[in-house]
Scaffold this motif. Structure first.
Motif, PDB file in Angstrom:
ATOM      1  N   VAL A  63       0.813  -1.228   0.000  1.00 38.00           N
ATOM      2  CA  VAL A  63       0.000   0.000   0.000  1.00 38.00           C
ATOM      3  C   VAL A  63       0.841   1.270   0.000  1.00 38.00           C
ATOM      4  O   VAL A  63       0.292   2.366  -0.080  1.00 38.00           O
ATOM      5  CB  VAL A  63      -0.973   0.029   1.204  1.00 38.00           C
ATOM      6  N   LYS A  64       2.148   1.114   0.099  1.00 32.09           N
ATOM      7  CA  LYS A  64       3.016   2.297   0.120  1.00 32.09           C
ATOM      8  C   LYS A  64       2.809   3.136  -1.139  1.00 32.09           C
ATOM      9  O   LYS A  64       2.769   2.603  -2.248  1.00 32.09           O
ATOM     10  CB  LYS A  64       4.479   1.867   0.227  1.00 32.09           C
ATOM     11  N   GLY A  65       2.693   4.429  -0.936  1.00 29.41           N
ATOM     12  CA  GLY A  65       2.483   5.340  -2.056  1.00 29.41           C
ATOM     13  C   GLY A  65       1.028   5.501  -2.445  1.00 29.41           C
ATOM     14  O   GLY A  65       0.694   6.385  -3.237  1.00 29.41           O
ATOM     15  N   ARG A  66       0.166   4.639  -1.918  1.00 24.64           N
ATOM     16  CA  ARG A  66      -1.270   4.727  -2.246  1.00 24.64           C
ATOM     17  C   ARG A  66      -2.130   5.062  -1.034  1.00 24.64           C
ATOM     18  O   ARG A  66      -3.131   5.768  -1.159  1.00 24.64           O
ATOM     19  CB  ARG A  66      -1.749   3.394  -2.834  1.00 24.64           C
ATOM     20  N   PHE A  67      -1.746   4.556   0.126  1.00 22.01           N
ATOM     21  CA  PHE A  67      -2.515   4.782   1.349  1.00 22.01           C
ATOM     22  C   PHE A  67      -1.742   5.729   2.263  1.00 22.01           C
ATOM     23  O   PHE A  67      -0.507   5.702   2.310  1.00 22.01           O
ATOM     24  CB  PHE A  67      -2.723   3.470   2.100  1.00 22.01           C
ATOM     25  N   THR A  68      -2.503   6.527   3.017  1.00 20.05           N
ATOM     26  CA  THR A  68      -1.894   7.430   3.985  1.00 20.05           C
ATOM     27  C   THR A  68      -2.658   7.342   5.298  1.00 20.05           C
ATOM     28  O   THR A  68      -3.894   7.488   5.312  1.00 20.05           O
ATOM     29  CB  THR A  68      -1.918   8.885   3.486  1.00 20.05           C
ATOM     30  N   ILE A  69      -1.936   7.103   6.374  1.00 21.27           N
ATOM     31  CA  ILE A  69      -2.552   7.070   7.696  1.00 21.27           C
ATOM     32  C   ILE A  69      -2.317   8.408   8.373  1.00 21.27           C
ATOM     33  O   ILE A  69      -1.237   8.992   8.267  1.00 21.27           O
ATOM     34  CB  ILE A  69      -2.000   5.901   8.540  1.00 21.27           C
ATOM     35  N   SER A  70      -3.352   8.894   9.042  1.00 27.01           N
ATOM     36  CA  SER A  70      -3.227  10.147   9.776  1.00 27.01           C
ATOM     37  C   SER A  70      -3.927  10.000  11.115  1.00 27.01           C
ATOM     38  O   SER A  70      -4.882   9.225  11.252  1.00 27.01           O
ATOM     39  CB  SER A  70      -3.827  11.305   8.976  1.00 27.01           C
ATOM     40  N   ARG A  71      -3.449  10.750  12.060  1.00 22.49           N
ATOM     41  CA  ARG A  71      -3.924  10.590  13.431  1.00 22.49           C
ATOM     42  C   ARG A  71      -4.152  11.967  14.031  1.00 22.49           C
ATOM     43  O   ARG A  71      -3.362  12.888  13.835  1.00 22.49           O
ATOM     44  CB  ARG A  71      -2.871   9.815  14.215  1.00 22.49           C
ATOM     45  N   ASP A  72      -5.227  12.076  14.797  1.00 21.79           N
ATOM     46  CA  ASP A  72      -5.522  13.303  15.526  1.00 21.79           C
ATOM     47  C   ASP A  72      -5.521  12.948  17.004  1.00 21.79           C
ATOM     48  O   ASP A  72      -6.471  12.337  17.501  1.00 21.79           O
ATOM     49  CB  ASP A  72      -6.877  13.873  15.092  1.00 21.79           C
ATOM     50  N   ASN A  73      -4.455  13.299  17.689  1.00 23.50           N
ATOM     51  CA  ASN A  73      -4.330  12.928  19.096  1.00 23.50           C
ATOM     52  C   ASN A  73      -5.356  13.632  19.973  1.00 23.50           C
ATOM     53  O   ASN A  73      -5.801  13.091  20.988  1.00 23.50           O
ATOM     54  CB  ASN A  73      -2.923  13.238  19.600  1.00 23.50           C
ATOM     55  N   ALA A  74      -5.744  14.819  19.595  1.00 25.37           N
ATOM     56  CA  ALA A  74      -6.729  15.565  20.392  1.00 25.37           C
ATOM     57  C   ALA A  74      -8.102  14.907  20.333  1.00 25.37           C
ATOM     58  O   ALA A  74      -8.858  14.931  21.306  1.00 25.37           O
ATOM     59  CB  ALA A  74      -6.809  17.005  19.926  1.00 25.37           C
ATOM     60  N   LYS A  75      -8.407  14.307  19.192  1.00 23.49           N
ATOM     61  CA  LYS A  75      -9.725  13.681  19.013  1.00 23.49           C
ATOM     62  C   LYS A  75      -9.684  12.170  19.178  1.00 23.49           C
ATOM     63  O   LYS A  75     -10.717  11.511  19.124  1.00 23.49           O
ATOM     64  CB  LYS A  75     -10.270  14.027  17.624  1.00 23.49           C
ATOM     65  N   ASN A  76      -8.475  11.610  19.348  1.00 25.65           N
ATOM     66  CA  ASN A  76      -8.313  10.153  19.465  1.00 25.65           C
ATOM     67  C   ASN A  76      -8.886   9.434  18.240  1.00 25.65           C
ATOM     68  O   ASN A  76      -9.627   8.452  18.364  1.00 25.65           O
ATOM     69  CB  ASN A  76      -8.983   9.616  20.742  1.00 25.65           C
ATOM     70  N   THR A  77      -8.534   9.961  17.088  1.00 29.35           N
ATOM     71  CA  THR A  77      -8.999   9.350  15.848  1.00 29.35           C
ATOM     72  C   THR A  77      -7.816   8.988  14.953  1.00 29.35           C
ATOM     73  O   THR A  77      -6.740   9.587  15.054  1.00 29.35           O
ATOM     74  CB  THR A  77      -9.925  10.288  15.061  1.00 29.35           C
ATOM     75  N   VAL A  78      -8.051   8.001  14.125  1.00 30.07           N
ATOM     76  CA  VAL A  78      -7.048   7.627  13.125  1.00 30.07           C
ATOM     77  C   VAL A  78      -7.791   7.359  11.819  1.00 30.07           C
ATOM     78  O   VAL A  78      -8.815   6.664  11.807  1.00 30.07           O
ATOM     79  CB  VAL A  78      -6.218   6.411  13.565  1.00 30.07           C
ATOM     80  N   ASP A  79      -7.302   7.949  10.753  1.00 28.00           N
ATOM     81  CA  ASP A  79      -7.915   7.811   9.443  1.00 28.00           C
ATOM     82  C   ASP A  79      -6.969   7.098   8.481  1.00 28.00           C
ATOM     83  O   ASP A  79      -5.749   7.149   8.644  1.00 28.00           O
ATOM     84  CB  ASP A  79      -8.251   9.182   8.856  1.00 28.00           C
ATOM     85  N   LEU A  80      -7.557   6.462   7.492  1.00 22.90           N
ATOM     86  CA  LEU A  80      -6.774   5.827   6.447  1.00 22.90           C
ATOM     87  C   LEU A  80      -7.316   6.305   5.105  1.00 22.90           C
ATOM     88  O   LEU A  80      -8.439   5.969   4.736  1.00 22.90           O
ATOM     89  CB  LEU A  80      -6.868   4.304   6.537  1.00 22.90           C
ATOM     90  N   GLN A  81      -6.537   7.110   4.421  1.00 23.67           N
ATOM     91  CA  GLN A  81      -6.903   7.568   3.084  1.00 23.67           C
ATOM     92  C   GLN A  81      -6.360   6.565   2.080  1.00 23.67           C
ATOM     93  O   GLN A  81      -5.152   6.329   2.038  1.00 23.67           O
ATOM     94  CB  GLN A  81      -6.324   8.953   2.810  1.00 23.67           C
ATOM     95  N   MET A  82      -7.248   5.983   1.308  1.00 22.45           N
ATOM     96  CA  MET A  82      -6.870   4.939   0.358  1.00 22.45           C
ATOM     97  C   MET A  82      -7.121   5.437  -1.058  1.00 22.45           C
ATOM     98  O   MET A  82      -8.270   5.707  -1.422  1.00 22.45           O
ATOM     99  CB  MET A  82      -7.675   3.665   0.633  1.00 22.45           C
ATOM    100  N   ASN A  83      -6.067   5.581  -1.815  1.00 20.88           N
ATOM    101  CA  ASN A  83      -6.154   6.026  -3.201  1.00 20.88           C
ATOM    102  C   ASN A  83      -5.695   4.912  -4.138  1.00 20.88           C
ATOM    103  O   ASN A  83      -5.055   3.950  -3.716  1.00 20.88           O
ATOM    104  CB  ASN A  83      -5.292   7.270  -3.410  1.00 20.88           C
ATOM    105  N   SER A  84      -6.033   5.073  -5.401  1.00 24.53           N
ATOM    106  CA  SER A  84      -5.626   4.104  -6.427  1.00 24.53           C
ATOM    107  C   SER A  84      -5.951   2.681  -5.997  1.00 24.53           C
ATOM    108  O   SER A  84      -5.112   1.780  -6.076  1.00 24.53           O
ATOM    109  CB  SER A  84      -4.126   4.242  -6.724  1.00 24.53           C
ATOM    110  N   LEU A  85      -7.156   2.493  -5.539  1.00 27.87           N
ATOM    111  CA  LEU A  85      -7.556   1.190  -5.009  1.00 27.87           C
ATOM    112  C   LEU A  85      -7.552   0.122  -6.086  1.00 27.87           C
ATOM    113  O   LEU A  85      -7.877   0.381  -7.260  1.00 27.87           O
ATOM    114  CB  LEU A  85      -8.927   1.291  -4.350  1.00 27.87           C
ATOM    115  N   ARG A  86      -7.196  -1.071  -5.658  1.00 19.51           N
ATOM    116  CA  ARG A  86      -7.112  -2.230  -6.548  1.00 19.51           C
ATOM    117  C   ARG A  86      -8.040  -3.322  -6.030  1.00 19.51           C
ATOM    118  O   ARG A  86      -8.410  -3.330  -4.849  1.00 19.51           O
ATOM    119  CB  ARG A  86      -5.682  -2.760  -6.581  1.00 19.51           C
ATOM    120  N   SER A  87      -8.341  -4.255  -6.891  1.00 18.94           N
ATOM    121  CA  SER A  87      -9.241  -5.338  -6.472  1.00 18.94           C
ATOM    122  C   SER A  87      -8.643  -6.125  -5.307  1.00 18.94           C
ATOM    123  O   SER A  87      -9.369  -6.603  -4.437  1.00 18.94           O
ATOM    124  CB  SER A  87      -9.535  -6.266  -7.648  1.00 18.94           C
ATOM    125  N   GLU A  88      -7.324  -6.220  -5.270  1.00 18.22           N
ATOM    126  CA  GLU A  88      -6.685  -6.969  -4.183  1.00 18.22           C
ATOM    127  C   GLU A  88      -6.726  -6.229  -2.852  1.00 18.22           C
ATOM    128  O   GLU A  88      -6.312  -6.785  -1.823  1.00 18.22           O
ATOM    129  CB  GLU A  88      -5.226  -7.311  -4.532  1.00 18.22           C
TER     130      GLU A  88
END
Length: 120
Positions: A63-88
């Protein structure tokens, strides 16, 4: 205890994007690691990406180069942005945290999972 609520899964065409979100709540001292795993049918659960104390990140090679993980410590949240998705990338995606509990134990907690389906 830590409760995790995930959102953002769904059906997308290959090449498209999705954003997963996970919110942690409950009683804990700190959230050391926040990350995403996935499990495809017939396969073992695998690490997708993790954020360690907001300082460093790890990604699966696939997933390197396609997915990005981000975290908001104040809100205790973690997001995963997934681009260029593939069937796999089709799988159930799980949020996982490693937390220091109020009793000073290091425990792991999992979300209920959210389905991501990529059509080719």
């Amino acid at each position: 205890q830590v409760q995790l609520v995930e959102s953002g899964g769904g059906l997308v065409q290959a090449g498209g994007s999705l954003r997963l979100s996970c919110a942690a709540s409950g009683s804990f001292r700190s959230l050391n690691v926040m990350g995403w795993y996935r499990q495809a049918p017939g396969k073992q659960r695998e690490l997708v990406a993790e954020n360690i104390r907001g300082i460093s990140t790890n990604y699966a090679d696939s997933v390197k180069g396609r997915f990005t993980i981000s975290r908001d410590n104040a809100k205790n949240t973690v997001d995963l942005q997934m681009n260029s998705l593939r069937s796999e990338d089709t799988a159930v995606y799980y949020c996982k945290v490693r937390a220091i509990t109020t009793t000073l134990r290091l425990d792991e907690f999992w979300g209920q999972g959210t389905q991501v389906t990529v059509s080719s």
